[in-house]
Design a protein around this motif. Structure first.
Motif, PDB file in Angstrom:
ATOM      1  N   ARG A 191     -36.943  37.992 -55.664  1.00 53.98           N
ATOM      2  CA  ARG A 191     -38.079  37.974 -56.571  1.00 53.98           C
ATOM      3  C   ARG A 191     -38.894  36.703 -56.341  1.00 53.98           C
ATOM      4  O   ARG A 191     -38.353  35.606 -56.285  1.00 53.98           O
ATOM      5  N   VAL A 192     -40.199  36.870 -56.157  1.00 49.16           N
ATOM      6  CA  VAL A 192     -41.082  35.729 -55.950  1.00 49.16           C
ATOM      7  C   VAL A 192     -42.091  35.704 -57.097  1.00 49.16           C
ATOM      8  O   VAL A 192     -43.211  36.191 -56.976  1.00 49.16           O
ATOM      9  N   ALA A 193     -41.659  35.175 -58.238  1.00 47.96           N
ATOM     10  CA  ALA A 193     -42.501  35.144 -59.434  1.00 47.96           C
ATOM     11  C   ALA A 193     -43.541  34.039 -59.330  1.00 47.96           C
ATOM     12  O   ALA A 193     -43.316  33.002 -58.697  1.00 47.96           O
ATOM     13  N   GLY A 194     -44.685  34.272 -59.974  1.00 47.96           N
ATOM     14  CA  GLY A 194     -45.730  33.262 -59.967  1.00 47.96           C
ATOM     15  C   GLY A 194     -45.263  31.946 -60.556  1.00 47.96           C
ATOM     16  O   GLY A 194     -45.588  30.866 -60.042  1.00 47.96           O
ATOM     17  N   SER A 195     -44.474  32.006 -61.619  1.00 43.98           N
ATOM     18  CA  SER A 195     -43.969  30.782 -62.250  1.00 43.98           C
ATOM     19  C   SER A 195     -43.021  30.041 -61.323  1.00 43.98           C
ATOM     20  O   SER A 195     -43.033  28.807 -61.257  1.00 43.98           O
ATOM     21  N   ASP A 196     -42.187  30.790 -60.586  1.00 42.56           N
ATOM     22  CA  ASP A 196     -41.278  30.158 -59.629  1.00 42.56           C
ATOM     23  C   ASP A 196     -42.056  29.535 -58.475  1.00 42.56           C
ATOM     24  O   ASP A 196     -41.700  28.457 -57.981  1.00 42.56           O
ATOM     25  N   LEU A 197     -43.113  30.214 -58.026  1.00 37.30           N
ATOM     26  CA  LEU A 197     -43.937  29.678 -56.950  1.00 37.30           C
ATOM     27  C   LEU A 197     -44.584  28.365 -57.382  1.00 37.30           C
ATOM     28  O   LEU A 197     -44.590  27.381 -56.629  1.00 37.30           O
ATOM     29  N   PHE A 198     -45.122  28.333 -58.589  1.00 32.53           N
ATOM     30  CA  PHE A 198     -45.755  27.114 -59.096  1.00 32.53           C
ATOM     31  C   PHE A 198     -44.737  25.974 -59.134  1.00 32.53           C
ATOM     32  O   PHE A 198     -45.040  24.837 -58.757  1.00 32.53           O
ATOM     33  N   GLU A 199     -43.522  26.287 -59.562  1.00 30.99           N
ATOM     34  CA  GLU A 199     -42.472  25.271 -59.634  1.00 30.99           C
ATOM     35  C   GLU A 199     -42.089  24.788 -58.240  1.00 30.99           C
ATOM     36  O   GLU A 199     -41.866  23.588 -58.028  1.00 30.99           O
ATOM     37  N   ARG A 200     -42.004  25.700 -57.273  1.00 29.43           N
ATOM     38  CA  ARG A 200     -41.667  25.307 -55.904  1.00 29.43           C
ATOM     39  C   ARG A 200     -42.748  24.393 -55.322  1.00 29.43           C
ATOM     40  O   ARG A 200     -42.445  23.428 -54.616  1.00 29.43           O
ATOM     41  N   LEU A 201     -43.995  24.715 -55.610  1.00 30.61           N
ATOM     42  CA  LEU A 201     -45.093  23.884 -55.117  1.00 30.61           C
ATOM     43  C   LEU A 201     -45.028  22.489 -55.736  1.00 30.61           C
ATOM     44  O   LEU A 201     -45.315  21.488 -55.067  1.00 30.61           O
ATOM     45  N   LYS A 202     -44.642  22.421 -56.980  1.00 30.07           N
ATOM     46  CA  LYS A 202     -44.491  21.121 -57.625  1.00 30.07           C
ATOM     47  C   LYS A 202     -43.382  20.307 -56.976  1.00 30.07           C
ATOM     48  O   LYS A 202     -43.482  19.077 -56.857  1.00 30.07           O
ATOM     49  N   ARG A 203     -42.310  20.978 -56.567  1.00 31.30           N
ATOM     50  CA  ARG A 203     -41.143  20.269 -56.058  1.00 31.30           C
ATOM     51  C   ARG A 203     -41.306  19.821 -54.603  1.00 31.30           C
ATOM     52  O   ARG A 203     -40.470  19.074 -54.095  1.00 31.30           O
ATOM     53  N   ALA A 204     -42.342  20.284 -53.926  1.00 32.85           N
ATOM     54  CA  ALA A 204     -42.553  19.873 -52.534  1.00 32.85           C
ATOM     55  C   ALA A 204     -42.654  18.355 -52.472  1.00 32.85           C
ATOM     56  O   ALA A 204     -43.388  17.734 -53.242  1.00 32.85           O
ATOM     57  N   ASN A 205     -41.911  17.742 -51.569  1.00 31.81           N
ATOM     58  CA  ASN A 205     -41.834  16.282 -51.529  1.00 31.81           C
ATOM     59  C   ASN A 205     -42.407  15.689 -50.248  1.00 31.81           C
ATOM     60  O   ASN A 205     -41.949  14.656 -49.762  1.00 31.81           O
ATOM     61  N   GLU A 206     -43.406  16.383 -49.683  1.00 30.97           N
ATOM     62  CA  GLU A 206     -44.079  15.854 -48.502  1.00 30.97           C
ATOM     63  C   GLU A 206     -45.483  15.419 -48.899  1.00 30.97           C
ATOM     64  O   GLU A 206     -46.388  16.253 -49.024  1.00 30.97           O
ATOM     65  N   PRO A 207     -45.707  14.120 -49.095  1.00 30.04           N
ATOM     66  CA  PRO A 207     -47.006  13.641 -49.587  1.00 30.04           C
ATOM     67  C   PRO A 207     -48.179  14.100 -48.730  1.00 30.04           C
ATOM     68  O   PRO A 207     -49.256  14.384 -49.246  1.00 30.04           O
ATOM     69  N   GLU A 208     -47.956  14.192 -47.404  1.00 30.85           N
ATOM     70  CA  GLU A 208     -49.068  14.573 -46.531  1.00 30.85           C
ATOM     71  C   GLU A 208     -49.433  16.042 -46.678  1.00 30.85           C
ATOM     72  O   GLU A 208     -50.502  16.461 -46.239  1.00 30.85           O
ATOM     73  N   ARG A 209     -48.562  16.855 -47.300  1.00 30.20           N
ATOM     74  CA  ARG A 209     -48.843  18.277 -47.481  1.00 30.20           C
ATOM     75  C   ARG A 209     -49.105  18.620 -48.943  1.00 30.20           C
ATOM     76  O   ARG A 209     -49.054  19.755 -49.339  1.00 30.20           O
ATOM     77  N   ARG A 210     -49.395  17.616 -49.752  1.00 25.27           N
ATOM     78  CA  ARG A 210     -49.631  17.847 -51.175  1.00 25.27           C
ATOM     79  C   ARG A 210     -50.867  18.730 -51.355  1.00 25.27           C
ATOM     80  O   ARG A 210     -51.954  18.418 -50.844  1.00 25.27           O
ATOM     81  N   LEU A 211     -50.707  19.828 -52.061  1.00 20.73           N
ATOM     82  CA  LEU A 211     -51.815  20.758 -52.268  1.00 20.73           C
ATOM     83  C   LEU A 211     -52.694  20.290 -53.418  1.00 20.73           C
ATOM     84  O   LEU A 211     -52.211  19.916 -54.488  1.00 20.73           O
ATOM     85  N   ARG A 212     -53.996  20.348 -53.186  1.00 21.02           N
ATOM     86  CA  ARG A 212     -54.959  20.048 -54.245  1.00 21.02           C
ATOM     87  C   ARG A 212     -55.194  21.336 -55.036  1.00 21.02           C
ATOM     88  O   ARG A 212     -55.575  22.350 -54.453  1.00 21.02           O
TER      89      ARG A 212
END
Length: 373
Positions: free
Chosen positions: A98-119
């Motif tokens: 399951r790829v829920a929108g809420s889970d996706l948002f949380e995964r994007l928040k947890r990304a720890n690569e500063p150079e790939r930070r999404l605006r």
């Protein structure tokens, strides 16, 4: 509700591992591949619309052809809803996560690569929720950097699509536009403004804004994984009971009238073959499918469809000698249709027997036959 007829963008729809599930496309993709794809889309800069079909989306797609079209025209459809996962398993569709929108948002928040930070630009929500969540994201220094927020209120699609609103979003130079309207309004708004928005990645995240702001608690992981999140949602937001009741009844009807008959149908021989022939005249390209149009032969057929699309003519698919059609091939048909629609061209079917028509009907894709030759 089609996109305006324009040249197709850089995304290769025929490369998607997409299946037809009860009238809508669903992509067999996991979180790592999804995040990589979003990063690539952000780098390309071309429009990339993500939809998250759940039970409510499925029900609305049965009731509204306009809403269904927003899913058919999306660049990625993520399965958000355990009932859809269960149905997919029954029908042999390889979607296991399951790829829920809420889970996706949380995964994007947890990304720890500063150079790939999404605006990200946050659009919608009630009162000042987007402002609060935007400030929270920037304070956390997480994988998302909020570059703008806007709550346009509760107007019509046109009232929320003014040049001022679009210019405000575009001026932020966001990589991701996160929309927090209701499902129908969000999907309609995203399609309405598809070619006017500059943020490459767009998606409707629904109730995620409430979870992020802390105004509504999300269900514990156990309830989410076992398919009982709806009980928690009703506890948190009692007014939702009517929606879940109506959606549940429609899903039950679809299960009895479509899913069960499909799951009980005898499968063809495992080594069944498929032959594909292509021909072209002044008006169209004809693709003849002879044998088993099933997942094992999808890649070979896709090569023929790619060649057909290069002709920039309407495509006619001859099914007079097709023995069976599975969910993977319905996904291929949908991707061919989408590519043609982007050019203002049509997909039509010919040689449809009563048995083949029943297959289309059980899979809820009979609408594809509306332009049958």
């Amino acid at each position: 509700m089609p996109f305006p007829a324009m040249e197709p963008d850089a995304h290769d729809d025929l490369a998607r591992d997409v299946y037809g599930l009860l009238g809508v496309p669903v992509d067999a993709i996991d979180f790592p591949a999804l995040l990589d794809g979003m990063g690539a889309a952000a780098g390309m800069g071309s429009p990339f619309l993500i939809s998250t079909p759940n039970v409510n989306f499925l029900v609305k797609s049965q009731e509204s052809s306009d809403f269904r079209e927003t899913l058919l025209l999306s660049d990625l459809c993520l399965v958000d809803g355990m009932p859809l996962i269960w149905i997919a398993k029954m029908l042999g569709i390889p979607i296991h996560e399951r790829v829920a929108g809420s889970d996706l948002f949380e995964r994007l928040k947890r990304a720890n690569e500063p150079e790939r930070r999404l605006r990200v630009f946050l659009l919608g929500g009630a009162e000042d929720l987007v402002a609060r969540v935007g400030a929270k994201l920037n304070a956390e220094k997480c994988g998302l950097q909020c570059v703008g927020v806007l709550n346009p209120g509760f107007g019509t699609i046109d009232e929320m699509s003014t040049p001022e609103i679009i210019n405000t979003i575009n001026a932020s130079e966001a990589d991701l536009l996160a929309v927090f309207f209701g499902a129908e309004k969000a999907q309609a708004w995203l399609i309405r403004n598809h070619w006017h928005l500059r943020a490459p990645i767009r998606a409707q995240f629904g109730a995620t804004i409430n979870f992020e702001a802390g105004t509504v608690r999300r269900a514990p992981p156990l309830l989410r994984s076992t398919g009982f999140e709806w009980l928690w949602r009703i506890k948190e937001e009692p007014y939702l009971w009517r929606r879940y009741w109506n959606d549940g009844l429609t899903l039950l009807r679809l299960f009895v009238t479509c899913v069960l008959p499909m799951s009980l149908r005898a499968k063809g021989p495992e080594k069944a073959t498929l032959s594909v022939e292509a021909s072209e005249d002044d008006l169209s390209v004809r693709i003849s499918l002879m044998g088993a149009a099933v997942a094992a032969h999808a890649d070979g057929a896709v090569a023929h469809f790619r060649t057909a699309l290069k002709a920039r003519k309407p495509v006619v698919i001859d099914l007079s000698q097709a023995q069976m059609i599975d969910a993977r091939f319905f996904g291929v048909f949908l991707m061919v249709r989408k590519n043609l629609a982007r050019r203002g061209l049509s997909l039509r079917f010919t040689g449809v027997s009563s048995s083949t028509r029943r297959t289309f009907r059980l899979n809820r894709f009979e609408f594809l036959l509306s332009h049958e030759v």
